[in-house]
Motif scaffolding. Structure first.
Motif, PDB file in Angstrom:
ATOM      1  N   GLY A  95      28.014  63.046  18.771  1.00 44.58           N
ATOM      2  CA  GLY A  95      28.529  63.048  20.153  1.00 44.58           C
ATOM      3  C   GLY A  95      27.853  62.040  21.045  1.00 44.58           C
ATOM      4  O   GLY A  95      28.254  61.858  22.175  1.00 44.58           O
ATOM      5  N   ASP A  96      26.761  61.391  20.566  1.00 44.28           N
ATOM      6  CA  ASP A  96      26.051  60.420  21.400  1.00 44.28           C
ATOM      7  C   ASP A  96      26.712  59.065  21.212  1.00 44.28           C
ATOM      8  O   ASP A  96      26.352  58.293  20.319  1.00 44.28           O
ATOM      9  N   THR A  97      27.698  58.732  22.011  1.00 43.54           N
ATOM     10  CA  THR A  97      28.480  57.499  21.847  1.00 43.54           C
ATOM     11  C   THR A  97      28.344  56.565  23.046  1.00 43.54           C
ATOM     12  O   THR A  97      29.175  55.698  23.283  1.00 43.54           O
ATOM     13  N   GLY A  98      27.287  56.734  23.921  1.00 37.61           N
ATOM     14  CA  GLY A  98      27.056  55.827  25.064  1.00 37.61           C
ATOM     15  C   GLY A  98      27.568  56.339  26.367  1.00 37.61           C
ATOM     16  O   GLY A  98      27.626  55.613  27.355  1.00 37.61           O
ATOM     17  N   GLU A  99      27.993  57.615  26.410  1.00 38.82           N
ATOM     18  CA  GLU A  99      28.500  58.154  27.678  1.00 38.82           C
ATOM     19  C   GLU A  99      27.418  58.136  28.754  1.00 38.82           C
ATOM     20  O   GLU A  99      27.709  57.935  29.925  1.00 38.82           O
ATOM     21  N   ASN A 100      26.129  58.382  28.327  1.00 38.34           N
ATOM     22  CA  ASN A 100      25.058  58.412  29.329  1.00 38.34           C
ATOM     23  C   ASN A 100      24.931  57.078  30.031  1.00 38.34           C
ATOM     24  O   ASN A 100      24.670  56.996  31.234  1.00 38.34           O
ATOM     25  N   SER A 101      25.069  55.980  29.276  1.00 41.85           N
ATOM     26  CA  SER A 101      24.987  54.652  29.890  1.00 41.85           C
ATOM     27  C   SER A 101      26.111  54.467  30.899  1.00 41.85           C
ATOM     28  O   SER A 101      25.916  53.942  31.993  1.00 41.85           O
ATOM     29  N   ARG A 102      27.312  54.869  30.507  1.00 38.10           N
ATOM     30  CA  ARG A 102      28.428  54.742  31.446  1.00 38.10           C
ATOM     31  C   ARG A 102      28.227  55.621  32.678  1.00 38.10           C
ATOM     32  O   ARG A 102      28.562  55.247  33.791  1.00 38.10           O
ATOM     33  N   ASP A 103      27.660  56.805  32.492  1.00 41.73           N
ATOM     34  CA  ASP A 103      27.394  57.680  33.648  1.00 41.73           C
ATOM     35  C   ASP A 103      26.425  57.030  34.607  1.00 41.73           C
ATOM     36  O   ASP A 103      26.584  57.124  35.830  1.00 41.73           O
ATOM     37  N   ARG A 104      25.409  56.385  34.068  1.00 42.47           N
ATOM     38  CA  ARG A 104      24.456  55.720  34.952  1.00 42.47           C
ATOM     39  C   ARG A 104      25.121  54.605  35.749  1.00 42.47           C
ATOM     40  O   ARG A 104      24.819  54.381  36.916  1.00 42.47           O
ATOM     41  N   TRP A 105      26.029  53.898  35.138  1.00 43.75           N
ATOM     42  CA  TRP A 105      26.750  52.841  35.842  1.00 43.75           C
ATOM     43  C   TRP A 105      27.613  53.416  36.964  1.00 43.75           C
ATOM     44  O   TRP A 105      27.687  52.875  38.056  1.00 43.75           O
ATOM     45  N   LEU A 106      28.244  54.543  36.706  1.00 42.11           N
ATOM     46  CA  LEU A 106      29.062  55.174  37.736  1.00 42.11           C
ATOM     47  C   LEU A 106      28.220  55.646  38.911  1.00 42.11           C
ATOM     48  O   LEU A 106      28.634  55.565  40.072  1.00 42.11           O
ATOM     49  N   ILE A 107      27.036  56.141  38.599  1.00 46.22           N
ATOM     50  CA  ILE A 107      26.139  56.591  39.677  1.00 46.22           C
ATOM     51  C   ILE A 107      25.744  55.410  40.558  1.00 46.22           C
ATOM     52  O   ILE A 107      25.744  55.489  41.790  1.00 46.22           O
ATOM     53  N   THR A 108      25.410  54.273  39.898  1.00 43.88           N
ATOM     54  CA  THR A 108      25.055  53.071  40.666  1.00 43.88           C
ATOM     55  C   THR A 108      26.222  52.614  41.537  1.00 43.88           C
ATOM     56  O   THR A 108      26.060  52.252  42.706  1.00 43.88           O
ATOM     57  N   TYR A 109      27.413  52.644  40.966  1.00 42.18           N
ATOM     58  CA  TYR A 109      28.615  52.238  41.707  1.00 42.18           C
ATOM     59  C   TYR A 109      28.851  53.165  42.903  1.00 42.18           C
ATOM     60  O   TYR A 109      29.167  52.728  44.009  1.00 42.18           O
ATOM     61  N   ALA A 110      28.696  54.471  42.664  1.00 42.67           N
ATOM     62  CA  ALA A 110      28.903  55.439  43.751  1.00 42.67           C
ATOM     63  C   ALA A 110      27.893  55.234  44.867  1.00 42.67           C
ATOM     64  O   ALA A 110      28.217  55.341  46.050  1.00 42.67           O
ATOM     65  N   ASP A 111      26.626  54.928  44.502  1.00 41.55           N
ATOM     66  CA  ASP A 111      25.614  54.656  45.527  1.00 41.55           C
ATOM     67  C   ASP A 111      25.982  53.426  46.345  1.00 41.55           C
ATOM     68  O   ASP A 111      25.773  53.377  47.563  1.00 41.55           O
ATOM     69  N   LEU A 112      26.521  52.407  45.666  1.00 38.67           N
ATOM     70  CA  LEU A 112      26.942  51.205  46.375  1.00 38.67           C
ATOM     71  C   LEU A 112      28.049  51.517  47.379  1.00 38.67           C
ATOM     72  O   LEU A 112      28.037  51.046  48.528  1.00 38.67           O
ATOM     73  N   ILE A 113      29.015  52.315  46.958  1.00 39.31           N
ATOM     74  CA  ILE A 113      30.109  52.701  47.858  1.00 39.31           C
ATOM     75  C   ILE A 113      29.559  53.470  49.063  1.00 39.31           C
ATOM     76  O   ILE A 113      29.978  53.273  50.216  1.00 39.31           O
ATOM     77  N   THR A 114      28.588  54.344  48.812  1.00 38.79           N
ATOM     78  CA  THR A 114      27.972  55.115  49.916  1.00 38.79           C
ATOM     79  C   THR A 114      27.289  54.192  50.912  1.00 38.79           C
ATOM     80  O   THR A 114      27.420  54.340  52.131  1.00 38.79           O
ATOM     81  N   LEU A 115      26.543  53.208  50.388  1.00 36.91           N
ATOM     82  CA  LEU A 115      25.861  52.261  51.274  1.00 36.91           C
ATOM     83  C   LEU A 115      26.856  51.444  52.087  1.00 36.91           C
ATOM     84  O   LEU A 115      26.645  51.167  53.275  1.00 36.91           O
ATOM     85  N   LEU A 116      27.959  51.030  51.446  1.00 28.42           N
ATOM     86  CA  LEU A 116      28.981  50.292  52.188  1.00 28.42           C
ATOM     87  C   LEU A 116      29.586  51.145  53.296  1.00 28.42           C
ATOM     88  O   LEU A 116      29.860  50.667  54.398  1.00 28.42           O
ATOM     89  N   LEU A 117      29.799  52.415  53.005  1.00 28.97           N
ATOM     90  CA  LEU A 117      30.334  53.318  54.023  1.00 28.97           C
ATOM     91  C   LEU A 117      29.381  53.415  55.213  1.00 28.97           C
ATOM     92  O   LEU A 117      29.787  53.353  56.369  1.00 28.97           O
ATOM     93  N   ILE A 118      28.094  53.565  54.909  1.00 27.89           N
ATOM     94  CA  ILE A 118      27.088  53.656  55.978  1.00 27.89           C
ATOM     95  C   ILE A 118      27.075  52.362  56.791  1.00 27.89           C
ATOM     96  O   ILE A 118      26.991  52.377  58.024  1.00 27.89           O
ATOM     97  N   PHE A 119      27.189  51.213  56.087  1.00 31.76           N
ATOM     98  CA  PHE A 119      27.175  49.926  56.771  1.00 31.76           C
ATOM     99  C   PHE A 119      28.329  49.811  57.753  1.00 31.76           C
ATOM    100  O   PHE A 119      28.155  49.407  58.906  1.00 31.76           O
ATOM    101  N   PHE A 120      29.552  50.184  57.307  1.00 32.42           N
ATOM    102  CA  PHE A 120      30.706  50.067  58.189  1.00 32.42           C
ATOM    103  C   PHE A 120      30.650  51.071  59.339  1.00 32.42           C
ATOM    104  O   PHE A 120      31.101  50.780  60.442  1.00 32.42           O
ATOM    105  N   VAL A 121      30.087  52.244  59.094  1.00 32.61           N
ATOM    106  CA  VAL A 121      29.912  53.206  60.183  1.00 32.61           C
ATOM    107  C   VAL A 121      28.973  52.632  61.236  1.00 32.61           C
ATOM    108  O   VAL A 121      29.196  52.740  62.441  1.00 32.61           O
TER     109      VAL A 121
END
Length: 269
Positions: A13-39
């Motif tokens: 079952g270890d097929t790299g999902e954890n790596s992809r999850d980490r990328w999604l977390i980084t992406y989500a943090d970026l979106i959050t920062l952009l939201l804060i910036f525009f606010v």
């Protein structure tokens, strides 16, 4: 005989999902920062300096709270709500509240504009009065940064070395009093002399006493004879410390011996 190496085996079952999850977390943090910036940019475009400080504090609380959306937290809205709840007096204002503050500023601006119109009308009336009565060599009217300045020559107001008003000055002072009665600002009466010491018989010790006494005589006339509001007046004697011309000539000294009445540009509280 081949030796068998102990290689790490991938768990099922270890097929790299954890790596992809980490990328999604980084992406989500970026979106959050952009939201804060525009606010923040939106707030800077709509709020004044004080309100900018307030929303900056709110954003700082957001960063420090660790209340991440990825951790199923309440994010910016929740932190701002907590901040506004704890600090109701410094909460971010709604557009309606901001418009109310703008209306208050506009009212004061309108009051300043109204006063400016009154000052310009005052200058026009006095200038016409001086011209009609051929008093150009005795009374000078000017628009100064601090207000409308009305300069009265000492020869027009007083005898040499004295501070008692001449009878001939009364009509002019009456005219000024009738105009001042309609104003609602501070009027400063200032006495000035040349730099020559008092050598003739006088009850005044020096030019300081003489300039102050002359300014006070004009003030007393407005208050005692014309019954103007004392709270709208101030007076001072400056002796020879603020010359209007060169004291080296008689013509210059004559210009320096004067009383200035300045209708100030300011609103009464």
């Amino acid at each position: 005989m081949r030796q068998r190496t102990n290689r790490p085996r991938h768990k099922k079952g270890d097929t790299g999902e954890n790596s992809r999850d980490r990328w999604l977390i980084t992406y989500a943090d970026l979106i959050t920062l952009l939201l804060i910036f525009f606010v923040m940019m939106f707030a800077m475009s709509r709020l004044d300096t004080q309100k900018y400080k307030e929303i900056t504090q709110s954003l700082q609380l957001t960063f420090k709270s660790g209340d991440s959306i990825l951790d199923q937290g309440s994010g910016i809205t929740g932190t701002a709500d907590k901040y506004n709840h704890k600090n109701p007096d410094t909460a971010i204002k709604t557009p309606q509240q901001q418009n109310k503050g703008a209306e208050q500023l506009s009212d004061r601006e309108l009051a300043f504009r109204k006063q400016e119109q009154e000052l310009q009308n005052l200058m026009k009336v006095i200038s016409n009065y001086v011209k009609d009565n051929k008093l150009e060599d005795q009374i000078f009217v000017a628009d100064q940064p601090q207000g409308i300045s009305i300069t009265l020559s000492d020869k027009f107001l007083f005898d040499v070395g004295k501070a008692d008003l001449k009878t001939g000055s009364v009509p002019v002072l009456d005219k000024l009093a009738s105009l001042f009665k309609e104003l609602h600002t501070t009027i400063s009466i200032e006495g000035h002399t040349d730099n020559l010491p008092i050598v003739y018989a006088s009850k005044y010790k020096d030019n300081w006493e003489l300039s102050g006494a002359r300014a006070l005589s004009v003030l007393r006339y407005f208050l005692d004879q014309r019954h103007l509001n004392a709270e709208e007046f101030q007076y001072a004697g400056y002796a020879d410390t603020r010359p209007a011309a060169d004291n080296a000539t008689e013509a210059g000294r004559q210009k320096n011996r004067r009383v200035e009445i300045i209708v100030l540009r300011q609103l009464q509280e």
